[in-house]
Design a protein around this motif. Sequence first.
Motif, PDB file in Angstrom:
ATOM      1  N   GLY A 124       0.772  -1.269  -0.024  1.00 39.99           N
ATOM      2  CA  GLY A 124       0.043  -0.082  -0.071  1.00 39.99           C
ATOM      3  C   GLY A 124       0.835   0.733  -0.247  1.00 39.99           C
ATOM      4  O   GLY A 124       0.513   2.312  -0.430  1.00 39.99           O
ATOM      5  N   TYR A 125       1.793   1.238   0.865  1.00 47.38           N
ATOM      6  CA  TYR A 125       3.031   2.506   1.087  1.00 47.38           C
ATOM      7  C   TYR A 125       4.222   1.915   1.281  1.00 47.38           C
ATOM      8  O   TYR A 125       4.466   0.583   1.751  1.00 47.38           O
ATOM      9  CB  TYR A 125       2.488   3.903   2.607  1.00 47.38           C
ATOM     10  N   GLN A 126       5.048   2.608   1.024  1.00 46.83           N
ATOM     11  CA  GLN A 126       6.706   2.087   0.655  1.00 46.83           C
ATOM     12  C   GLN A 126       7.863   3.865   0.637  1.00 46.83           C
ATOM     13  O   GLN A 126       7.307   4.191  -0.247  1.00 46.83           O
ATOM     14  CB  GLN A 126       7.052   1.565  -0.463  1.00 46.83           C
ATOM     15  N   PRO A 127       8.076   3.345   2.316  1.00 41.57           N
ATOM     16  CA  PRO A 127       8.537   5.278   2.838  1.00 41.57           C
ATOM     17  C   PRO A 127      10.247   5.008   2.274  1.00 41.57           C
ATOM     18  O   PRO A 127      11.111   3.546   2.428  1.00 41.57           O
ATOM     19  CB  PRO A 127       8.453   5.430   4.138  1.00 41.57           C
ATOM     20  N   LEU A 128      10.762   5.591   1.209  1.00 40.24           N
ATOM     21  CA  LEU A 128      12.020   5.502   0.802  1.00 40.24           C
ATOM     22  C   LEU A 128      12.705   7.503   1.285  1.00 40.24           C
ATOM     23  O   LEU A 128      12.787   8.485   1.281  1.00 40.24           O
ATOM     24  CB  LEU A 128      12.537   5.898  -0.684  1.00 40.24           C
ATOM     25  N   GLU A 129      13.477   6.634   1.903  1.00 39.93           N
ATOM     26  CA  GLU A 129      14.526   7.486   2.594  1.00 39.93           C
ATOM     27  C   GLU A 129      15.592   8.464   1.869  1.00 39.93           C
ATOM     28  O   GLU A 129      16.397   7.839   0.906  1.00 39.93           O
ATOM     29  CB  GLU A 129      15.721   7.119   3.829  1.00 39.93           C
ATOM     30  N   VAL A 130      15.915   9.557   1.291  1.00 48.06           N
ATOM     31  CA  VAL A 130      16.689  10.154   0.700  1.00 48.06           C
ATOM     32  C   VAL A 130      17.703  10.417   1.742  1.00 48.06           C
ATOM     33  O   VAL A 130      18.042  11.098   2.386  1.00 48.06           O
ATOM     34  CB  VAL A 130      16.525  11.349  -0.258  1.00 48.06           C
ATOM     35  N   MET A 131      18.884   9.897   0.662  1.00 40.81           N
ATOM     36  CA  MET A 131      20.518  10.248   1.737  1.00 40.81           C
ATOM     37  C   MET A 131      20.967  11.159   1.015  1.00 40.81           C
ATOM     38  O   MET A 131      21.673  11.119  -0.454  1.00 40.81           O
ATOM     39  CB  MET A 131      21.433   9.312   2.105  1.00 40.81           C
ATOM     40  N   TRP A 132      21.545  12.410   1.551  1.00 41.32           N
ATOM     41  CA  TRP A 132      21.694  13.552   0.639  1.00 41.32           C
ATOM     42  C   TRP A 132      23.259  13.527   0.659  1.00 41.32           C
ATOM     43  O   TRP A 132      24.364  13.656   2.106  1.00 41.32           O
ATOM     44  CB  TRP A 132      21.125  14.538   0.704  1.00 41.32           C
ATOM     45  N   THR A 133      24.046  14.272  -0.011  1.00 39.77           N
ATOM     46  CA  THR A 133      25.703  14.939  -0.298  1.00 39.77           C
ATOM     47  C   THR A 133      25.721  15.711  -1.191  1.00 39.77           C
ATOM     48  O   THR A 133      24.878  15.918  -1.872  1.00 39.77           O
ATOM     49  CB  THR A 133      26.507  13.197  -0.524  1.00 39.77           C
ATOM     50  N   LYS A 134      26.885  16.137  -0.660  1.00 43.83           N
ATOM     51  CA  LYS A 134      27.378  17.634  -1.571  1.00 43.83           C
ATOM     52  C   LYS A 134      27.901  16.022  -2.962  1.00 43.83           C
ATOM     53  O   LYS A 134      28.942  15.696  -2.768  1.00 43.83           O
ATOM     54  CB  LYS A 134      28.613  17.711  -1.082  1.00 43.83           C
ATOM     55  N   ALA A 135      27.539  17.111  -4.758  1.00 40.64           N
ATOM     56  CA  ALA A 135      27.935  16.554  -5.146  1.00 40.64           C
ATOM     57  C   ALA A 135      29.537  16.925  -5.337  1.00 40.64           C
ATOM     58  O   ALA A 135      29.971  18.557  -6.315  1.00 40.64           O
ATOM     59  CB  ALA A 135      27.216  16.618  -6.891  1.00 40.64           C
ATOM     60  N   ALA A 136      30.677  16.009  -6.049  1.00 31.47           N
ATOM     61  CA  ALA A 136      31.883  16.172  -6.127  1.00 31.47           C
ATOM     62  C   ALA A 136      31.499  16.482  -7.781  1.00 31.47           C
ATOM     63  O   ALA A 136      33.397  16.724  -8.070  1.00 31.47           O
ATOM     64  CB  ALA A 136      32.870  14.871  -5.869  1.00 31.47           C
ATOM     65  N   GLY A 137      31.536  16.295  -8.354  1.00 37.57           N
ATOM     66  CA  GLY A 137      31.436  16.582  -9.595  1.00 37.57           C
ATOM     67  C   GLY A 137      31.141  17.800 -10.576  1.00 37.57           C
ATOM     68  O   GLY A 137      30.994  17.753 -11.376  1.00 37.57           O
ATOM     69  N   PHE A 138      30.449  18.711  -9.662  1.00 37.88           N
ATOM     70  CA  PHE A 138      29.554  19.772  -9.817  1.00 37.88           C
ATOM     71  C   PHE A 138      30.820  20.429  -9.336  1.00 37.88           C
ATOM     72  O   PHE A 138      30.635  20.683  -7.765  1.00 37.88           O
ATOM     73  CB  PHE A 138      28.139  20.097  -9.625  1.00 37.88           C
ATOM     74  N   ALA A 139      30.337  21.857 -10.145  1.00 34.37           N
ATOM     75  CA  ALA A 139      31.917  22.998  -9.732  1.00 34.37           C
ATOM     76  C   ALA A 139      31.256  23.731  -8.281  1.00 34.37           C
ATOM     77  O   ALA A 139      31.409  23.747  -7.430  1.00 34.37           O
ATOM     78  CB  ALA A 139      31.981  23.815 -10.504  1.00 34.37           C
ATOM     79  N   ASP A 140      29.519  23.820  -8.709  1.00 34.82           N
ATOM     80  CA  ASP A 140      29.060  24.910  -7.273  1.00 34.82           C
ATOM     81  C   ASP A 140      28.627  23.709  -6.753  1.00 34.82           C
ATOM     82  O   ASP A 140      27.951  24.184  -5.739  1.00 34.82           O
ATOM     83  CB  ASP A 140      27.531  25.506  -8.290  1.00 34.82           C
ATOM     84  N   GLY A 141      28.839  22.567  -6.254  1.00 34.07           N
ATOM     85  CA  GLY A 141      28.301  21.613  -5.341  1.00 34.07           C
ATOM     86  C   GLY A 141      27.377  21.437  -4.572  1.00 34.07           C
ATOM     87  O   GLY A 141      26.708  22.171  -3.387  1.00 34.07           O
ATOM     88  N   TRP A 142      26.606  21.348  -6.265  1.00 36.50           N
ATOM     89  CA  TRP A 142      24.916  20.666  -5.201  1.00 36.50           C
ATOM     90  C   TRP A 142      24.928  19.383  -4.519  1.00 36.50           C
ATOM     91  O   TRP A 142      25.335  18.938  -4.700  1.00 36.50           O
ATOM     92  CB  TRP A 142      24.387  20.376  -6.884  1.00 36.50           C
ATOM     93  N   ASN A 143      23.508  19.552  -3.990  1.00 37.69           N
ATOM     94  CA  ASN A 143      23.522  18.934  -2.503  1.00 37.69           C
ATOM     95  C   ASN A 143      22.017  17.506  -3.460  1.00 37.69           C
ATOM     96  O   ASN A 143      21.383  17.979  -4.054  1.00 37.69           O
ATOM     97  CB  ASN A 143      22.405  19.358  -1.700  1.00 37.69           C
ATOM     98  N   VAL A 144      23.061  16.689  -3.793  1.00 37.48           N
ATOM     99  CA  VAL A 144      22.473  15.660  -5.011  1.00 37.48           C
ATOM    100  C   VAL A 144      21.997  14.426  -3.770  1.00 37.48           C
ATOM    101  O   VAL A 144      22.962  14.023  -2.765  1.00 37.48           O
ATOM    102  CB  VAL A 144      23.156  15.328  -5.862  1.00 37.48           C
ATOM    103  N   PRO A 145      20.811  13.763  -4.100  1.00 42.08           N
ATOM    104  CA  PRO A 145      21.293  12.199  -3.669  1.00 42.08           C
ATOM    105  C   PRO A 145      21.945  11.246  -3.963  1.00 42.08           C
ATOM    106  O   PRO A 145      21.648  11.257  -5.114  1.00 42.08           O
ATOM    107  CB  PRO A 145      19.718  11.801  -3.976  1.00 42.08           C
ATOM    108  N   GLU A 146      22.543  10.589  -2.479  1.00 41.14           N
ATOM    109  CA  GLU A 146      23.657  10.058  -2.812  1.00 41.14           C
ATOM    110  C   GLU A 146      22.697   8.574  -3.048  1.00 41.14           C
ATOM    111  O   GLU A 146      23.488   7.786  -3.687  1.00 41.14           O
ATOM    112  CB  GLU A 146      24.826  10.114  -1.585  1.00 41.14           C
ATOM    113  N   ARG A 147      22.602   7.948  -2.028  1.00 39.82           N
ATOM    114  CA  ARG A 147      21.268   6.776  -1.933  1.00 39.82           C
ATOM    115  C   ARG A 147      19.704   7.200  -1.878  1.00 39.82           C
ATOM    116  O   ARG A 147      19.322   8.042  -0.959  1.00 39.82           O
ATOM    117  CB  ARG A 147      21.354   5.958  -1.200  1.00 39.82           C
ATOM    118  N   VAL A 148      19.296   6.093  -2.274  1.00 40.28           N
ATOM    119  CA  VAL A 148      17.520   6.329  -1.753  1.00 40.28           C
ATOM    120  C   VAL A 148      16.932   4.845  -1.792  1.00 40.28           C
ATOM    121  O   VAL A 148      17.928   3.735  -2.203  1.00 40.28           O
ATOM    122  CB  VAL A 148      16.924   6.586  -3.331  1.00 40.28           C
ATOM    123  N   VAL A 149      16.475   4.231   0.354  1.00 43.48           N
ATOM    124  CA  VAL A 149      16.896   3.222   1.045  1.00 43.48           C
ATOM    125  C   VAL A 149      15.512   3.505   1.040  1.00 43.48           C
ATOM    126  O   VAL A 149      14.983   3.881   2.152  1.00 43.48           O
ATOM    127  CB  VAL A 149      17.831   2.803   2.049  1.00 43.48           C
TER     128      VAL A 149
END
Length: 527
Positions: A124-149
């Motif tokens: 019926g429902y499934q919670p997915l936790e987003v693990m955020w991190t600073k992206a090393a590949g972007f010069a301006d350091g975007w906050n991106v999801p590293e994993r979704v568990v």
Amino acid sequence: MNRKGIWVSPNQFVEFADNARQNLTAEIASRDHSPDFNALGQYLPNPDPVLKKMGRDIAVYRDLRADAHVGGCIRRRKAAVKALEWRIEQGNATARVTKRIDAIFQRLDLDHLRAEAMEAALYGYQPLEVMWTKAAGFADGWNVPERVVAKPPEWFLFDPESRLRFRSKDRLFDGELLPERKFLLPRQDASYVNPYGIADLSMCFWPATFKRGGLKFWVVFTEKYGTPWLVGKTPRGTPKTETDRLLDQLEAMVQDAVAVIPDDSSVDIVGDAARTSSSSIYQDLLMYCRSEISIALLGQNQTTEANANRASATAGLEVTREIRDSDVTMIEQAMNELIRWIVEINSDGEAPTFKLFEQAEIDDTQAKRDDILSRTGVKFTKSYYMRSYDLRDDDLEVVAPPSSPTSPQGGAANGAAFSESGTRSGCPCCSGVEFSDGQNPSATDALDQAVTAEMDQWQAVLAPMVDPLQKLIDEAIQNGETADQLLSRLPDLLTPQASAALQAQLTRQNFIARLAAASGLQIDVPQ
């Protein structure tokens, strides 16, 4: 002054019209005012009928996946979604943001993420936790999801405002309110009454339970009545000790098929044909439960039962495809919410969208036809390739056309040259073509004269074939022959000499056409 209202204080007058406008924006039918006693507490219980009946949590459905038929249907349903391709569509977003979102999703394990998001259809429902991190590949350091568990659904509940809460050790009863942009929540058919969504495994619980029970009783029935009965007969008045000894020997005989009995006793093997028909009752029960499970998870049972025919199985696949599309919509909504979070945190403007699609099978006949046409000089547009072969705009690269095959002096490149007498040497299509001025002609003049010469030679090649054919048709009309009789005489007209001449002429003409196409030249063919 005619104002309808009421003085709520000596200095404040409220018009009735204001109250009317306020009633339009206020929520009237809410859980606070309803007689729903389930909503009087600090959280909403799951209204699933099976869970309410048993007093259990949603973890009880996890045991059903051990059933072979339930597990097989789940794998098939997930495989239908995992087989789809995915892409990021730009829409109203900028090209820079779209490219970055695509790079972010390339880093994620989307196959595993889609499989975990599909659990929402089962529970019926499934919670997915987003693990955020600073992206090393972007010069301006975007906050991106590293994993979704994916986290166990039984760890979470909903409050009266339909907000997801986590059952922590400190707040086990009402749960902790979760922060924003932290948990994705794919749900199947969630509503105001049931924010937990509809669990498909709920529909499989009782069929799977009765299937297990029916299989157990069927095994016992088979053990008890599957083998013939051994009946021992003793004379009347035999002591009980002798009767018990004979019974023990018969029991051992079931295992070893060997027994020793007195000569005044006998053993008969008795069978019961009615037991065979009785055993079909268990089989019918198991097949019914299998069908119910297939219908609950796949929407049909035609592709899993032996009595299905081709027409019913094909119709069943259509139903399964529609359920797959519903699962795809649920996953796309979760992925698009994640994309909106990424854009809101790191940038401004519109967000691109996540799209799952089925890769269309390329028509091999069309591909071969396009290859033949392109070799003859036909040039297809970029939009044609994108439309016919389901390509994206960045899949094609526009290449500059090749330079002219002629040299700066007017001669041909690739080593082709003209002799001093004006005759093209080394070129089969221009042999015998002479130029009146004695100078090296341009490529256009050479091809023009070659085409003209070829058209004259076509008359000489076709004449030995067309004249006898016309004569044959005239004779057939005079003699009243049928079309089949006329066709049976046609092979005699094609002599080896005529076929060889036709083949040589077609080779020369094909060379001219390919040369003109490669040169980008347009030549008027004489009629």
